[in-house]
Design a protein around this motif. Structure first.
Motif, PDB file in Angstrom:
ATOM      1  N   LEU A   1       0.833  -1.190   0.000  1.00  0.00           N
ATOM      2  CA  LEU A   1       0.000   0.000   0.000  1.00  0.00           C
ATOM      3  C   LEU A   1       0.872   1.246   0.000  1.00  0.00           C
TER       4      LEU A   1
ATOM      5  N   ARG B   1      -3.373   4.911  -0.020  1.00  0.00           N
ATOM      6  CA  ARG B   1      -4.190   3.750   0.314  1.00  0.00           C
ATOM      7  C   ARG B   1      -4.055   3.368   1.791  1.00  0.00           C
ATOM      8  N   ARG B   2      -2.865   3.577   2.346  1.00  0.00           N
ATOM      9  CA  ARG B   2      -2.669   3.305   3.770  1.00  0.00           C
ATOM     10  C   ARG B   2      -3.558   4.224   4.623  1.00  0.00           C
TER      11      ARG B   2
ATOM     12  N   MET C   1      -7.137   3.006   4.426  1.00  0.00           N
ATOM     13  CA  MET C   1      -7.367   1.828   5.262  1.00  0.00           C
ATOM     14  C   MET C   1      -7.439   2.197   6.745  1.00  0.00           C
TER      15      MET C   1
ATOM     16  N   ASN D   1     -10.837   3.707   7.367  1.00  0.00           N
ATOM     17  CA  ASN D   1     -11.916   2.723   7.392  1.00  0.00           C
ATOM     18  C   ASN D   1     -11.875   1.872   8.669  1.00  0.00           C
TER      19      ASN D   1
END
Length: 289
Positions: free
Chosen positions: A257, A261-262, A265, A268
């Motif tokens: 990632l 994207r990290r 995540m 989330n």
């Protein structure tokens, strides 16, 4: 004025001696009548003797266990007697009984302001005992009423020295530091009652609550504090779990990632772990990019 021991002797031998003397006097009177001796002299002697014995018998008194008798001679303190049983003392002494038993009472619910100025209701149970009969009788007018009034005064003073609930963990409060507060209350009461010959054995708070006019608001405040504390624990645990998840993914090479994207995540995972409601997963069958 401190207590001292008054003169007294065991009363049973004295009572038996009085009875024996009275019997002997009546026997002597009876023998005089049978021998034809002058009757007025015999009768007068016996009457005087009986009158003296009756006066001396006024010195007989009883002392119950855990009770004291305070003696006065023409208004002057002559001492106290604590020896249980039948006793005899100077018949000129006037006597007043006083209980040495352990007693307790519960104060009424007092409405005072705590250290933060919040109105609260507070009551206490006080366990006490008379230890000096002379001070209890002569230093104050009514020692039982004195104990009650001074205990309530000390309770008011103590309640104003602490907040009801400390929001700073290092600050003592009425609700969280019960042992320290009770010890302070006992010392406050003992300071006031020492002059009355009374020892305070124990003092403890029996009722503690916010006054009615602010009870609802303070309850909401406590609930909010509890919610904040719970959220802090939840966030702390969620951050640790996210950190562990990213670390394990990186070690095992499951997915590579980038920073964007990290961050997605992490966002989330935090939403899932910190949310109040259960999450509804969305399955993405397409590409990540």
């Amino acid at each position: 004025m401190n207590e001292r021991k008054a003169f007294s002797v065991p009363g049973l031998p004295v009572a038996l001696a009085f009875i024996a003397i009275a019997i002997a006097a009546f026997v002597w009177l009876g023998s005089g009548l049978t021998q034809g001796k002058p009757q007025p002299l015999h009768v007068g002697a016996v009457v005087v003797l009986v009158g003296v014995l009756a006066f001396l018998a006024k010195g007989l008194f009883q002392v119950q266990p855990n009770q004291g008798q305070v003696m006065q001679l023409f208004g002057r303190y002559a001492g106290s007697v604590r020896d249980a049983g039948l006793r005899w003392t100077n018949p000129f002494y006037s006597r007043r009984g006083i209980s040495l038993r352990v007693r307790n009472f519960e104060s009424g619910k007092l409405k005072v302001n705590d250290n933060d100025g919040n109105p609260i209701e507070i009551a206490a149970v006080v366990v006490w005992q008379v230890v000096d009969t002379a001070e209890a009788v002569f230093q104050v007018d009514d020692y039982e009423n004195f104990v009650r009034i001074q205990s309530e005064s000390a309770l008011r003073q103590m309640a104003q020295s602490y907040p009801y609930d400390a929001h700073d963990s290092g600050r003592p409060s009425l609700r969280s530091h019960g042992d320290d507060v009770n010890a302070h209350l006992r010392d406050e009461i003992q300071t006031r009652l020492g002059k009355a010959g009374v020892e305070v054995i124990e003092a403890r708070i029996s009722h503690l609550a916010y006054a009615q006019e602010i009870a609802q608001a303070m309850l909401q405040r406590q609930q909010a504090g509890a919610i904040v504390a719970a959220r802090e624990r939840i966030v702390e645990g969620a951050v640790s779990m996210v950190e562990m998840a990213l670390s394990e993914l990186g070690k095992r090479g499951v997915v590579d990632l980038d920073n964007e994207r990290r961050a997605a995540m992490v966002s989330n995972l935090l939403v899932v772990l910190c949310g109040d409601r259960s999450t509804q997963p969305v399955v993405n069958t397409g590409t990540l990019y």
